[in-house]
Design an enzyme around this catalytic site. Structure first.
Site: not given
Lengths: 401, 361
Positions: B260, B256, B269
């Site tokens: 998100h 990805r 992160y």
């Protein structure tokens, strides 16, 4: 002229800070060109332009925090209106605007000096119909106050809660709005409807301070803030069991006193926005750890200015810690709809006469209780205050409640 | 388990012992077109969220090959159960992307007719659609639409889900049931490495495809950024399903590239170096390089680009034209055949709403 309103880029955000503009007035942008970087409570975000055209005004400054929904940039026509003092521009190029004193420019552009003002001030001037060139600025840059003064509109401001506006005589006039307005209305309503009685007690809270120190070292309380306020909050909940009249509401409409089933404890917090009183619902049913967690969360939310109206309503009793400001006591005003408020003064080392008549250094504080005399008499008020004091003198007494 | 790969990130063809892409250059060009359109839908929708036109958008950036390759392997009468990120699957099934915009604008609850496009509405509940797919597959078996040998009749179902979903009980139940009853289901896992901020290492100790062993169905790992490999692997799995040979778990290893959702900040992160490494494996660039090598004229790419631009402009306009939702319509979608109570509640809502609007006016 299309204006782009600050969007909510993250599901429920209310504001964002303008970090840096990527475009200037006069630039031509295409749809989805990045125009500005903003910082929300969640992240840094680049905003793409929803419009194509020439940037005619930046309506917010870098570093400014803008509410979602407010316009931040104007893109499109109406160039002249934003450029007060300029003659019509000969060039049609969409390049970034250069300084006016260019040799090739027409004579009128050389001679007319452009009044300096920040984009939001220019927008304001336009909205108010003020000609920036007609303003004699005190400094190099025309201020918002000067534009408003020119428009004869003292005291009206778009944003900013606390900073005031200097008028001609040097006085500062602060518009009454937001939290200030709400506080003022509530205090007037309370002070002139509920007959206040205030009582004091000064006491030795050394054992409470010992308890606080012990709990701080306790692993169960790691990660939550343990403070004298926490113990006072617990003591209030316990004392209200014996004197529920203090946890009651005067219902003027039906002429009834409503004794509340649970304690919804308001904890006053001083924030940048002003006084905010988030409420811990069902405080009497909470363990000390839960209470500590709830106080920590609510005061943190309040300090961040994110307390929702629902979190401030429904209180039945209020605790205010004025000791943090270094004062001994005061006569607190009851939150409308409640019947009592307890003020905790500063806790200091003071000489104290102990049981052996010796003068010793002890942790001493003053509690001040205001109550609504329509609801509560001196008997109940005094008993409640004495109970709170007794628990703080000897937290072990809590076992007896 | 080395993932099946048929085109390298540099655009060179490789061969695989079991899998090959059966199409010609025109077929690859067609896949390329869908990849580009999927990305444009995504880029445009992301920007629309930043314009304040959408409440939320889950970007597909980086996962286009996994979605296009697998969805294009479906036949018209196969059925797909997508997640909220499978915009490329919806595109390949012929769903107008305006429907997706409406969902994320909060203007309608779903939109398209699943039967018309043979694709269900996007599932927000993580992994639940694997059960729906298994149930649908059982339905196909019971209706005699599996393993008859008639290609016009035999059908399969494909369930899309992410790496995070593999930790859901629903997914384990679906895999187990489908394996036991040999349901005609392709479980297509887009392993994009993150469940919001949780890396795949926190979901499983073994490659996801290997988990198929325990349930008793074949598991295949495929390069999820290789559209030809995804197509070949999924086509084989769907055919097994149609033929009555049971389910397959396909793990498409992808990444990805974006957040998100538009509310997420992935820099908190994961490292820039990691993102950069995956950038070099871009699913579209490798197909473009392959096509250039195989002689596709420059005019084709310009044409696709122009088509994408037109699509983008159309979606921007269409998004702003989406009508405001009518809350009272919600009551019409509660039951297939409305009940007395439901009709009463709708009437009460309308009366209440009108009372408010009346007082404002």
């Amino acid at each position: 002229m299309p204006e782009f309103n600050l969007p909510d880029v993250g599901e429920g955000l209310t504001e964002a800070e303008i970090v840096s503009w990527r475009v200037s007035v006069g630039d031509t942008v295409q749809v989805n060109d990045v125009i500005v970087e903003i910082e929300t409570a969640k992240s840094l975000v680049e905003l793409p332009s929803p419009f194509a055209g020439e940037v005619t005004a930046l309506l917010a400054s870098e570093g400014e925090t803008i509410e979602v929904g407010r316009p931040i940039i104007a893109i499109g026509e109406e160039r002249q209106a934003m450029l007060v003092g300029y003659g019509p521009r000969a060039e049609t190029s969409a390049r970034r605007r250069r300084a006016p004193a260019v040799a090739a420019s027409p004579p009128d552009e050389v001679t007319v000096s452009r009044p300096l003002a920040k984009p939001p001030v220019r927008k304001l001037a336009k909205d108010l119909g003020v000609d920036l060139a007609a303003i004699h600025a005190a400094g190099a840059i025309i201020t918002r106050a000067e534009v408003e003064a020119a428009a004869g509109r003292h005291g009206e401001r778009g944003a900013g809660a606390t900073e005031g506006m200097t008028s001609g005589d040097g006085d500062v006039r602060i518009p009454v709005k937001g939290v200030r307005k709400a506080t003022a209305e509530a205090m007037v309503r309370s002070a002139f409807t509920a007959p206040h009685v205030t009582e004091w007690v000064t006491l030795d809270v050394s054992r409470t301070m010992e308890l606080v120190a012990r709990l701080k070292a306790d692993r169960a309380f790691a990660g939550v803030k343990v403070s004298p306020t926490l113990v006072v909050a617990k003591a209030i909940c316990l004392a209200l069991r014996r004197t529920p009249e203090l946890n009651a509401q005067w219902d003027d409409e039906v002429r009834e006193i409503v004794v509340k089933r649970s304690v919804n404890l308001g904890v006053a917090a001083a924030t940048e926005r002003g006084l905010v009183v988030p409420v811990i619902h069902g405080a009497d049913a909470m363990s000390l750890l839960d209470l500590a967690t709830a106080i920590g969360e609510l005061t943190a939310t309040a300090r961040e200015g994110r307390t929702q109206p629902a979190q401030m309503s429904g209180g039945t009793f209020t605790l205010t810690n004025i000791g943090v400001f270094g004062v001994d006591g005061g006569t607190p005003i009851i939150n409308p709809g409640e019947s009592g408020i307890l003020a905790l003064g500063s806790i200091e080392r003071r000489p104290w006469v102990d049981e052996n008549d010796a003068v010793v250094a002890r942790w001493v504080t003053t509690l001040a209780l205001s109550f609504d005399h329509r609801v509560v008499d001196g008997e109940q008020g005094s008993r409640f205050l004495a109970d709170v004091a007794a628990i703080l003198r000897d937290p072990g007494l809590a076992l007896t409640y | 388990m080395n993932p099946v790969q048929l085109v390298t990130p540099a655009g060179d063809r490789t061969t695989h012992a079991e899998y090959a892409f059966e199409g010609d250059r025109a077929a690859i060009e067609s896949l390329f077109r869908d990849l580009v359109m999927t990305r444009r839908v995504d880029v445009e929708a992301f920007a629309l969220q930043r314009h304040g036109e959408l409440g939320l958008w889950p970007p597909v950036l980086g996962q286009e090959a996994a979605q296009v390759g697998s969805a294009r392997a479906m036949r018209d009468h196969d059925f797909a159960f997508p997640t909220y990120r499978d915009h490329g699957v919806a595109w390949c099934r012929g769903v107008d992307p305006t429907w997706l915009l409406g969902i994320f604008r909060g203007s309608w609850l779903g939109g398209w007719d699943p039967a018309e496009h043979q694709i269900a509405l996007p599932n927000i509940i993580i992994g639940a659609q694997t059960l729906h797919a298994t149930g649908y597959g059982m339905g196909l078996v019971l209706e005699g639409l599996v393993g008859t040998g008639d290609p016009e009749r035999d059908s399969a179902v494909i369930a899309y889900f992410g790496d995070g979903a593999t930790s859901q009980g629903d997914v384990s139940e679906a895999l187990d049931w489908a394996a036991v009853y040999q349901a005609p289901v392709v479980f297509f896992c887009e392993n994009n490495q993150y469940a919001i901020s949780v890396p795949v290492e926190r979901q499983t100790r073994v490659p996801i495809a290997q988990r198929a062993d325990g349930f008793g169905l074949p598991g295949v790992r495929v390069d999820g950024n290789d559209v030809l490999a995804c197509h070949a692997v999924t086509e084989r799995a769907l055919q097994r399903a149609r033929d009555g040979q049971g389910p397959t778990l396909v793990e498409a290893v992808t990444y990805r590239m974006g957040a998100h959702t538009t509310s997420d900040d992935p820099t908190r992160y994961r490292d820039a170096a990691e993102v950069e490494a995956w950038q070099a494996k871009d699913p579209i660039e490798r197909v473009r390089l392959l096509l250039v090598t195989e002689g596709t004229p420059a005019a084709f790419f310009a044409e696709v680009e122009a088509e994408a631009d037109a699509l983008g402009a159309r979606l921007r306009e269409a998004c702003r034209q989406i009508p405001e939702p009518e809350l009272a319509e919600l009551f019409d979608h509660v039951f297939v055949e409305s009940t007395i109570e439901n009709r009463q509640q709708k009437a009460e809502h309308i009366a209440w709403r009108d009372a408010i609007e009346g007082s404002v006016a």
